[in-house]
Scaffold this motif. Structure first.
Motif, PDB file in Angstrom:
ATOM      1  N   TYR B 162      -3.328   0.226  -3.761  1.00 43.11           N
ATOM      2  CA  TYR B 162      -4.633   0.424  -2.958  1.00 43.11           C
ATOM      3  C   TYR B 162      -4.930   1.890  -3.217  1.00 43.11           C
ATOM      4  CZ  TYR B 162      -3.917  -3.787  -0.398  1.00 43.11           C
ATOM      5  OH  TYR B 162      -3.890  -5.191  -0.275  1.00 43.11           O
ATOM      6  N   GLU B 163      -6.303   2.246  -4.176  1.00 39.27           N
ATOM      7  CA  GLU B 163      -6.160   3.404  -4.725  1.00 39.27           C
ATOM      8  C   GLU B 163      -7.471   4.430  -4.170  1.00 39.27           C
ATOM      9  OE1 GLU B 163      -6.670   0.803  -7.895  1.00 39.27           O
ATOM     10  OE2 GLU B 163      -5.052   1.744  -9.121  1.00 39.27           O
ATOM     11  N   ASP B 164      -7.614   5.569  -4.844  1.00 35.63           N
ATOM     12  CA  ASP B 164      -8.674   6.465  -4.400  1.00 35.63           C
ATOM     13  C   ASP B 164      -8.931   6.702  -3.067  1.00 35.63           C
ATOM     14  OD1 ASP B 164     -11.211   5.066  -6.858  1.00 35.63           O
ATOM     15  OD2 ASP B 164      -9.714   6.774  -6.902  1.00 35.63           O
ATOM     16  N   LEU B 165      -7.804   7.196  -2.135  1.00 38.68           N
ATOM     17  CA  LEU B 165      -7.905   7.233  -0.944  1.00 38.68           C
ATOM     18  C   LEU B 165      -8.139   8.480  -0.368  1.00 38.68           C
ATOM     19  CD1 LEU B 165      -4.148   5.148  -0.566  1.00 38.68           C
ATOM     20  CD2 LEU B 165      -6.306   4.282   0.111  1.00 38.68           C
ATOM     21  N   ASP B 166      -8.500   8.557   0.714  1.00 42.54           N
ATOM     22  CA  ASP B 166      -8.609   9.896   1.556  1.00 42.54           C
ATOM     23  C   ASP B 166      -8.250   9.627   2.950  1.00 42.54           C
ATOM     24  OD1 ASP B 166     -12.189   9.355   1.361  1.00 42.54           O
ATOM     25  OD2 ASP B 166     -10.917   8.711   2.865  1.00 42.54           O
ATOM     26  N   THR B 167      -7.952  10.491   3.687  1.00 46.78           N
ATOM     27  CA  THR B 167      -7.540  10.394   5.193  1.00 46.78           C
ATOM     28  C   THR B 167      -8.353   9.164   5.796  1.00 46.78           C
ATOM     29  OG1 THR B 167      -8.802  12.457   5.912  1.00 46.78           O
ATOM     30  CG2 THR B 167      -6.559  12.480   5.398  1.00 46.78           C
ATOM     31  N   GLU B 168      -9.742   9.275   5.586  1.00 38.66           N
ATOM     32  CA  GLU B 168     -10.223   8.111   6.354  1.00 38.66           C
ATOM     33  C   GLU B 168     -10.139   6.977   6.054  1.00 38.66           C
ATOM     34  OE1 GLU B 168     -14.603  10.277   6.799  1.00 38.66           O
ATOM     35  OE2 GLU B 168     -14.514   8.277   6.965  1.00 38.66           O
ATOM     36  N   ASN B 169     -10.388   6.544   4.692  1.00 39.22           N
ATOM     37  CA  ASN B 169     -10.341   5.187   4.196  1.00 39.22           C
ATOM     38  C   ASN B 169      -8.993   4.499   4.297  1.00 39.22           C
ATOM     39  OD1 ASN B 169      -9.081   6.027   2.041  1.00 39.22           O
ATOM     40  ND2 ASN B 169     -11.261   5.875   0.669  1.00 39.22           N
ATOM     41  N   PHE B 170      -8.037   5.634   3.968  1.00 41.58           N
ATOM     42  CA  PHE B 170      -6.434   5.236   4.185  1.00 41.58           C
ATOM     43  C   PHE B 170      -6.308   4.903   5.724  1.00 41.58           C
ATOM     44  CE2 PHE B 170      -2.405   4.399   3.187  1.00 41.58           C
ATOM     45  CZ  PHE B 170      -1.378   5.324   3.590  1.00 41.58           C
ATOM     46  N   GLY B 171      -6.639   5.672   6.686  1.00 41.27           N
ATOM     47  CA  GLY B 171      -6.383   5.305   8.216  1.00 41.27           C
ATOM     48  C   GLY B 171      -7.070   4.086   8.582  1.00 41.27           C
ATOM     49  N   ALA B 172      -8.323   3.941   7.879  1.00 36.36           N
ATOM     50  CA  ALA B 172      -8.976   2.540   8.099  1.00 36.36           C
ATOM     51  C   ALA B 172      -8.084   1.591   7.626  1.00 36.36           C
ATOM     52  CB  ALA B 172     -10.224   2.506   7.633  1.00 36.36           C
ATOM     53  N   LEU B 173      -7.490   1.552   6.376  1.00 36.84           N
ATOM     54  CA  LEU B 173      -6.725   0.478   5.778  1.00 36.84           C
ATOM     55  C   LEU B 173      -5.714   0.040   6.665  1.00 36.84           C
ATOM     56  CD1 LEU B 173      -6.322  -1.271   3.209  1.00 36.84           C
ATOM     57  CD2 LEU B 173      -5.014   0.844   2.481  1.00 36.84           C
ATOM     58  N   LEU B 174      -4.955   1.247   6.966  1.00 38.16           N
ATOM     59  CA  LEU B 174      -3.779   1.020   8.022  1.00 38.16           C
ATOM     60  C   LEU B 174      -4.009   0.265   9.069  1.00 38.16           C
ATOM     61  CD1 LEU B 174      -1.743   4.283   7.432  1.00 38.16           C
ATOM     62  CD2 LEU B 174      -1.480   2.030   6.375  1.00 38.16           C
ATOM     63  N   GLY B 186      -7.171  -2.546  -4.861  1.00 41.78           N
ATOM     64  CA  GLY B 186      -7.767  -1.645  -5.811  1.00 41.78           C
ATOM     65  C   GLY B 186      -8.396  -0.359  -5.177  1.00 41.78           C
ATOM     66  N   PRO B 187      -9.551   0.260  -5.765  1.00 38.83           N
ATOM     67  CA  PRO B 187     -10.024   1.491  -5.258  1.00 38.83           C
ATOM     68  C   PRO B 187     -10.672   1.152  -3.913  1.00 38.83           C
ATOM     69  CG  PRO B 187     -10.802   0.862  -7.296  1.00 38.83           C
ATOM     70  CD  PRO B 187      -9.974  -0.108  -7.033  1.00 38.83           C
ATOM     71  N   GLN B 188     -10.459   1.984  -2.970  1.00 40.40           N
ATOM     72  CA  GLN B 188     -10.979   1.735  -1.623  1.00 40.40           C
ATOM     73  C   GLN B 188     -12.161   2.548  -1.459  1.00 40.40           C
ATOM     74  OE1 GLN B 188      -9.294  -0.295   0.942  1.00 40.40           O
ATOM     75  NE2 GLN B 188      -8.404  -0.564  -1.397  1.00 40.40           N
ATOM     76  N   SER B 189     -12.635   3.369  -2.638  1.00 39.80           N
ATOM     77  CA  SER B 189     -14.021   4.082  -2.668  1.00 39.80           C
ATOM     78  C   SER B 189     -15.042   2.921  -3.387  1.00 39.80           C
ATOM     79  CB  SER B 189     -13.856   5.187  -3.362  1.00 39.80           C
ATOM     80  OG  SER B 189     -13.356   4.834  -4.501  1.00 39.80           O
ATOM     81  N   LYS B 190     -16.158   3.657  -3.475  1.00 37.36           N
ATOM     82  CA  LYS B 190     -17.124   2.660  -3.927  1.00 37.36           C
ATOM     83  C   LYS B 190     -16.892   2.432  -5.619  1.00 37.36           C
ATOM     84  CE  LYS B 190     -20.258   2.667  -0.580  1.00 37.36           C
ATOM     85  NZ  LYS B 190     -19.470   3.135   0.080  1.00 37.36           N
ATOM     86  N   ILE B 197     -15.132   9.181 -12.305  1.00 32.55           N
ATOM     87  CA  ILE B 197     -15.583   9.206 -10.788  1.00 32.55           C
ATOM     88  C   ILE B 197     -17.084   9.666 -10.710  1.00 32.55           C
ATOM     89  CG2 ILE B 197     -15.286  11.833 -10.755  1.00 32.55           C
ATOM     90  CD1 ILE B 197     -13.224  10.052  -8.107  1.00 32.55           C
ATOM     91  N   THR B 198     -17.645  10.298 -11.726  1.00 31.71           N
ATOM     92  CA  THR B 198     -18.976  10.495 -11.743  1.00 31.71           C
ATOM     93  C   THR B 198     -19.990   9.354 -12.048  1.00 31.71           C
ATOM     94  OG1 THR B 198     -18.811  11.049 -13.878  1.00 31.71           O
ATOM     95  CG2 THR B 198     -18.847  13.017 -12.283  1.00 31.71           C
ATOM     96  N   GLY B 199     -19.401   8.209 -12.321  1.00 31.35           N
ATOM     97  CA  GLY B 199     -20.271   6.981 -12.600  1.00 31.35           C
ATOM     98  C   GLY B 199     -19.868   6.765 -13.992  1.00 31.35           C
ATOM     99  N   ALA B 200     -20.146   5.712 -14.373  1.00 33.97           N
ATOM    100  CA  ALA B 200     -19.957   4.930 -15.690  1.00 33.97           C
ATOM    101  C   ALA B 200     -20.640   5.877 -16.908  1.00 33.97           C
ATOM    102  CB  ALA B 200     -20.367   3.318 -15.841  1.00 33.97           C
ATOM    103  N   GLY B 201     -20.208   6.281 -17.891  1.00 30.84           N
ATOM    104  CA  GLY B 201     -20.868   7.039 -18.774  1.00 30.84           C
ATOM    105  C   GLY B 201     -20.942   6.422 -20.045  1.00 30.84           C
ATOM    106  N   SER B 202     -20.235   5.244 -20.310  1.00 33.44           N
ATOM    107  CA  SER B 202     -20.369   4.525 -21.613  1.00 33.44           C
ATOM    108  C   SER B 202     -20.331   2.959 -21.407  1.00 33.44           C
ATOM    109  CB  SER B 202     -18.983   4.944 -22.343  1.00 33.44           C
ATOM    110  OG  SER B 202     -17.929   4.766 -21.824  1.00 33.44           O
ATOM    111  N   LEU B 203     -20.682   2.312 -22.343  1.00 33.11           N
ATOM    112  CA  LEU B 203     -20.578   0.827 -22.608  1.00 33.11           C
ATOM    113  C   LEU B 203     -21.644   0.330 -21.438  1.00 33.11           C
ATOM    114  CD1 LEU B 203     -16.788   0.124 -22.911  1.00 33.11           C
ATOM    115  CD2 LEU B 203     -18.615   0.115 -24.872  1.00 33.11           C
ATOM    116  N   MET B 204     -22.788   1.132 -21.369  1.00 38.26           N
ATOM    117  CA  MET B 204     -23.532   0.909 -20.206  1.00 38.26           C
ATOM    118  C   MET B 204     -24.667  -0.152 -20.553  1.00 38.26           C
ATOM    119  SD  MET B 204     -23.442   4.247 -17.858  1.00 38.26           S
ATOM    120  CE  MET B 204     -25.108   4.703 -18.737  1.00 38.26           C
TER     121      MET B 204
END
Lengths: 699, 233
Positions: B162-174, B186-190, B197-204
């Motif tokens: 469970y990746e891309d965690l921060d205190t908020e989404n990790f707390g919610a996950l728990l 997988g990532p708990q962010s978008k 992290i800035t958005g897809a930049g290739s193969l678009m």
């Protein structure tokens, strides 16, 4: 078929077999290689790194215990590999390894039992740095419980894993392991359970440091205070060579002596820890029963009482020799009885019908070392593991090298190796006799088949009939031929073979043990001279007048009417003949206790009181007569083995007749209580309580 | 780190389930006859899953008996590998990565969330919550540095990241895990997997692969069934 390779060690070019390890080659060249984890009789581990030597041209020093000579490729110019054990690299390697080993090793020398005989101390002095540069904390490890025999201070452990390999490979019980890893690695048993192996004490000798030490001996002595005496063990009929360490007339410990023919480098736990029984329940004064109590008395009075009883009708007198009776005392007693005209003598305390045929009938003719040449083994009615631990170890050694097919007829004891269990009872032998498949086929195609018969089979009422059946099997499957004698009887008593060799069996018309005891109960046998036989139920002596000569106050002494205090095996020079028929010399390590006297001397003194003075005044003259009367005693350290095998006909042994249907069981009771010295030992009592789950399971 | 030992409180017995035995048999079959000991590590892993995330001593003994091994040999392996939990863990066992990349991306704050929601850190050991639903331990790098900070959660469903965690989404996950709600790995962010992290930049380009014929790779066989051709190994 020797593939020899040249290798140059420290400037000496030598030629060694290709499968030699570099360490073996270096030793042949005369170079001394320090080591901790390597042991000649165990598999190679290669983890201590102390045996590092320099292979000139290689990037790193090599572990000589693991590198084989055949893997040393020659130098570019074609010359053989150059090995140096004395270069700067090697010196630095050894100092480095030693420094690392000492990093986490506690400064326990003053309180550690291994001090004075410690491999780590010796190699640190010999190969280590001048001083320590370690200033930080050391790790500590919890002590583990391994049973009543092995004391553990696991902080001292250097994780050489010799104990793990011994217990797994040689003792055959996988009970010790190295758990966890890195700095936290610890040697332990599963859930800190006791070790159940009957050879567990050998890890005390193997452990190069003071991590595993003898619990009963803990803090008792330093090795330089001890007087060492090499002698022979009598706890079983193996005749293991032992060294008895004593101080101020007391035996403090018993350790093995290397003898590749018999016990290799090991001894059983009973042989090792029996010494505390040597100091308890000792008979140190003559006793005469007055009324219902035994009253201490003088030698003169006791001997006079005995002599008077021996003046009676020789038909009503008998002599029995026990399992721990030494050769000389049995000879003296036999001569005395002969002089008195007494025919009722028997050394077979367990009633086995042995001694009427040729010597090979009752010996372990293959010899213990000979087991390694066998390729098929049939065990009949024996728990070899507990009856003769070192014989079992040898069988296991041969089996583990993949060279031995084993089958058992009798109760399926756990012998630490797998075998074909043909059946519990004698009918399995009869089936084998007629069979051509399975184990019978293996026996037929074997070059060196052998049979090993236990006392459990021979001491039954149908013992002679079982012996005949076994003899027929030995004959059918070619177990006895020129150069190979596969007929083996496994004895459990140290005295038995010597007694049989000298003919301590009823003379013509005399009573055997059964007859003696029947006579004792019906009154026809009035006097019994009991030379240390403590396995006979007191009630069976009926109303007979019993004279007991022995070292410990056990069953025999309790029933006795006169007690003549003799000495234990560590207190006399005596000859012992083991189950192979090998005569060995035991030596006195400590003086007798109290008023006790050497056994043969008691009988010699008694003979004067009886008016039939024996013709020897000293040990040498006794031995000269012994050897003159029975030539086999002159062959010290010699086991006859396959001599005259082609003339030995096993099919003629024993008696014809149908054996009983009952299952064949070992007649050894509790391994830890099998003789009076063991029954007097507190350590053996503890062991029996904790380490005998196997025996209970088998029952 | 101290020596790994079995837990003090042990159940009286443990029976291997039919499912476990079936799965272990698949591994045993991979090795020659008589070498079933080689299947020990997968066997212990399968049994650990059956026993709710840890290995009780009777389970070690059951595996030893199944693979015909002495207990001590199984004990040695179980104590060697830290993936075998020798003491009870929570229904959801959270393994928090604290190595450099995750640490730089805020694993320290995630630790505080764990300490608040589950319990204080036991160095070298597992902290189990009072209700037994969650447990956590700090572990070394789990190899998901592109999605730092992250945790691995071991439970009956598997061992997902469970990746891309921060205190908020990790707390919610728990909280969701403790409440028994379904969560997605997988990532708990978008973010989509480990996309920039800035958005897809290739193969678009849409339809980039539309007209590509799916070429069959050489040596790609169909999925093998249990039936083998005669003569095949």
């Amino acid at each position: 078929m020797t593939d020899l390779r040249k290798v140059n060690i420290d400037g000496h070019e030598i030629e060694v077999p290709a499968d030699y390890t570099l360490m073996q080659a270096c030793e042949q060249a005369g170079a001394e290689i320090p080591r901790f984890c390597y042991h000649e009789r165990l598999s190679i581990a290669g983890n201590c790194r102390m045996c590092l030597v320099e292979w000139v041209g290689a990037p790193k020093p090599q572990a000589s215990c693991a590198l084989q000579v055949k893997d040393l490729r020659p130098n570019r110019d074609g010359s053989c590999a150059n090995i140096r054990t004395d270069s700067e690299t090697v010196k630095k390697a050894r100092e480095g390894v030693m420094e690392f080993l000492l990093i986490n090793h506690p400064l326990d020398c003053p309180i550690c039992d291994q001090g004075g005989e410690c491999d780590l101390q010796d190699q640190a002095m010999g190969y280590g740095r001048v001083g320590s540069r370690y200033e930080h904390n050391k790790r500590a490890v919890d002590d583990k419980y391994m049973g009543p025999l092995v004391a553990t201070v696991m902080t001292r452990c250097i994780q050489c894993t010799r104990c793990v390999r011994f217990i797994t490979e040689v003792a055959g019980v996988s009970e010790i392991g190295l758990a966890s890893r890195g700095e936290d690695a610890e040697i332990t048993t599963y859930l800190e359970k006791s070790l159940t192996s009957e050879m567990s004490g050998n890890i005390i000798d193997l452990c190069p440091v003071g991590a595993l030490t003898s619990k009963p001996y803990a803090f008792n002595a330093r090795p330089w205070e001890l007087e060492a005496t090499e002698t022979i063990d009598v706890m079983d009929a193996v005749g293991s060579n032992i060294r008895v360490d004593s101080r101020d007339g007391r035996v403090l410990r018993i350790v093995p002596v290397v003898n590749d023919d018999i016990n290799e480098e090991w001894i059983s736990d009973k042989s090792r820890f029996i010494w505390d029984g040597l100091g308890r329940q000792r008979l140190d004064k003559p006793y005469v029963r007055k009324g219902s109590k035994l009253v201490a008395t003088s030698w003169d009075e006791a001997l006079a009482v005995v002599a008077k009883k021996l003046k009676g009708d020789p038909e009503g007198i008998a002599a029995i020799a026990g399992d721990l009776a030494c050769t000389e005392s049995m000879k003296a007693l036999m001569d005395l009885m002969d002089g008195l005209g007494v025919k009722n003598i028997d050394c077979r305390q367990d009633g086995a019908p042995l001694g009427s045929g040729p010597r090979q009938e009752y010996l372990m003719n293959t010899t213990i070392a000979g087991i390694e040449k066998a390729d098929a083994l049939l065990i009949v009615g024996s728990d070899v593991r507990h009856e003769a631990a070192l014989v079992n170890a040898r069988i296991r050694k041969t089996w583990i090298h993949g060279n031995l097919d084993i089958a058992m007829v009798g109760m399926p004891y756990d012998l630490t190796y797998t075998y074909d269990h043909l059946g519990n009872a004698v009918d399995a032998l009869e089936t084998l006799m007629k069979s051509t498949k399975g184990f019978a086929r293996k026996l037929k195609s074997a070059k060196n088949p052998m049979i090993l018969i236990g006392q459990g089979a021979l001491t039954r009422k149908d013992g002679a009939k079982i012996m005949r059946l076994c003899g027929k099997i030995a004959d059918k499957f070619g177990m006895v031929k020129e150069g190979w004698n596969g007929w083996n009887v496994l004895h459990t008593a140290a005295a038995r073979v010597a007694g049989l060799d000298m003919g301590f069996v009823p003379a013509k018309g005399g009573r055997d043990l059964a007859g003696i005891l029947t006579g004792a109960q019906d009154g026809s046998v009035k006097t019994i001279y009991n030379l240390g036989a403590d396995e006979i139920n007191e009630d069976l002596f009926g109303k007979a007048f019993v004279i007991y000569q022995g070292s410990h106050g056990d069953r025999g002494a309790h029933r006795a009417d006169v007690i003549l205090p003799g000495v234990a095996y560590t207190e006399k020079d005596a000859l012992w003949v083991n189950t192979e028929g090998r005569v060995q010399m035991g030596r006195a390590a400590v003086p007798p206790k109290g008023d006790a006297k050497t056994d043969w001397k008691i009988i010699r003194a008694l003979s004067e009181h009886c008016g039939r003075t024996l013709p020897y005044d000293d040990l040498e003259t006794l031995r000269v007569k012994l050897c003159a009367d029975h030539a086999s005693f002159a062959g010290i350290n010699h086991a006859p083995g396959a001599v005259a095998a082609e003339k030995f006909a096993p099919a003629k042994l024993g008696k014809t007749g149908k054996p009983l249907k009952a299952p064949l069981k070992s007649n050894m009771g509790d391994f830890y209580f099998s003789n009076p010295i063991a029954r007097a030992s507190q350590v053996m009592a503890q062991c029996s309580k904790e380490c005998s789950p196997l025996r209970e399971a088998a029952e | 780190m101290s020596a790994r030992r079995l837990a003090k409180d042990q159940p009286d017995s443990f029976v291997l389930s039919a499912a476990s035995k079936k799965e272990i048999a698949v591994w045993v079959k991979k090795y020659p006859k008589g070498r079933q000991r080689s299947a020990l590590i997968p066997a212990l892993w399968i049994v650990q899953k059956q026993a709710d995330g840890w290995l009780p001593a009777p389970a070690l003994e059951a595996v030893a008996e199944l693979l015909d091994m002495p207990y001590i040999r199984v004990y040695e392996v179980a104590t060697f590998y830290t993936m075998f939990n020798l003491a009870p863990v929570g229904e959801h066992h959270i393994q928090l990565c604290g190595t450099t990349p995750c640490w730089l991306r805020g694993a320290g704050d995630l630790k505080k969330v764990c300490e608040k929601k589950i319990g204080p850190q036991k160095h070298g050991g597992t902290t189990v919550s009072a209700d037994g639903k969650l447990s956590w331990i700090e572990v070394e790098c789990l190899g998901a540095c592109a999605n730092a900070p992250m945790v691995q959660i071991s439970n009956a469903d598997g061992d997902d990241y469970y990746e891309d965690l921060d205190t908020e989404n990790f707390g919610a996950l728990l909280d969701d895990l403790a409440a028994g709600k379904k969560v997605s790995a997988g990532p708990q962010s978008k973010r989509h997997t480990s996309e920039a992290i800035t958005g897809a930049g290739s193969l678009m380009t849409k339809g980039l692969y539309n007209k590509v014929k799916k070429k069959k790779l050489p040596n790609s066989a169909k999925v093998r069934t249990t039936k083998k051709k005669a003569g095949a190994k």
